[in-house]
Design an enzyme around this catalytic site. Structure first.
Site, mmCIF file in Angstrom:
data_model
loop_
_atom_site.group_PDB
_atom_site.id
_atom_site.type_symbol
_atom_site.label_atom_id
_atom_site.label_comp_id
_atom_site.label_asym_id
_atom_site.label_seq_id
_atom_site.Cartn_x
_atom_site.Cartn_y
_atom_site.Cartn_z
ATOM 1 N N LYS A 1 0.839 -1.204 0.000
ATOM 2 C CA LYS A 1 0.000 0.000 0.000
ATOM 3 C C LYS A 1 0.873 1.254 0.000
ATOM 4 C CE LYS A 1 -2.632 1.562 3.547
ATOM 5 N NZ LYS A 1 -3.657 1.489 4.588
ATOM 6 N N ASP B 1 -7.215 1.628 1.209
ATOM 7 C CA ASP B 1 -7.246 1.940 2.642
ATOM 8 C C ASP B 1 -8.676 1.724 3.147
ATOM 9 O OD1 ASP B 1 -8.759 4.073 1.819
ATOM 10 O OD2 ASP B 1 -7.593 5.583 2.901
#
Ligand code: SF4
Length: 229
Positions: free
Chosen positions: A124, A143
């Site tokens: 990420k 997220d």
């Protein structure tokens, strides 16, 4: 609904969301790839607002890989001490800066493989840096907002970030992966919040399968909620 029609509708909905949030962008304050990398590492389990509150002092003191690599860990911990997991983050940041200096001549590499090899950098974080700093996302940043919105909008039935990312990468063209995340994050923070989605004022409520019944969709279980930002 056929798969191709669902895809067309998802892309059309993204276009409408982009029109609703034309200023969608990464809200972590930074100057250049290195500061973005540091801020993104700090943002795990912390809000962007909390990270933006600590980074000015941090970057004044340790704003380059060389200076951060030589940082004293207790001093760094003091600077970021209001963030969750600050001890682990301080250790990772020093390790990450040392690796940048030793293996990349003090520059941030622009590839997913090289970024995730750095201490404390996951997929990420790497994709935030690739998308925002280099305009070359190799995946979709999932997220908590992207996860919730993707589920509410009916773009995925998956519940883990990895599987949701795979669905989004299949549904949307590569050139939209970066802006897709920023747009969903903006909409998730301002309109489609976890607790009180503002469906009556939402510009895509006519095509959203969760409209006016979204409170229970895409939210983490209470235990997970209490440990995340
Ligand atoms: S209609 Fe409601 S659930 Fe759907 S995106 Fe808008 S705010 Fe979220």
């Amino acid at each position: 609904m056929t798969k191709s029609r669902a895809l067309r509708e998802a892309r059309q909905t993204l276009r409408r969301l982009r029109d609703l949030h034309p200023d969608a962008h990464c809200e972590l304050e930074h100057d250049g790839p290195f500061q973005l990398l540091v801020a993104t590492v700090l943002s795990a389990q912390s809000t962007d607002v909390a990270v933006n509150a600590v980074t000015p002092a941090l970057f004044r003191r340790f704003g380059t890989p060389e200076r951060l690599a030589r940082a004293d860990q207790p001093t760094l911990e003091t600077l970021i001490g209001r963030l969750g997991m600050f001890r682990q983050k301080a250790k990772n940041l020093i390790g990450m800066a040392k690796a940048l200096c030793a293996e990349h001549a003090g520059t941030v590499p622009a590839s997913l493989d090289a970024l995730v090899a750095l201490p404390g950098v996951g997929r990420k974080t790497a994709n935030v840096v690739l998308g925002v700093a280099f305009g070359a996302a190799e995946g979709v940043v999932v997220d908590t907002h992207v996860q919730r919105l993707s589920q509410r909008l009916g773009w995925t039935k998956q519940t883990t970030p990895e599987k949701i990312e795979a669905d989004l990468m299949k549904a949307f063209p590569r050139e939209s992966w970066d802006i897709l995340s920023h747009t969903l994050i903006f909409h998730g923070r301002r309109v489609c919040t976890a607790r009180s989605p503002a469906c009556s004022g939402c510009g895509v409520s006519d095509v959203c399968p969760s409209a006016f019944r979204a409170e229970g969709v895409g939210r983490k279980p209470p235990r997970a909620r209490s440990t995340s930002a």
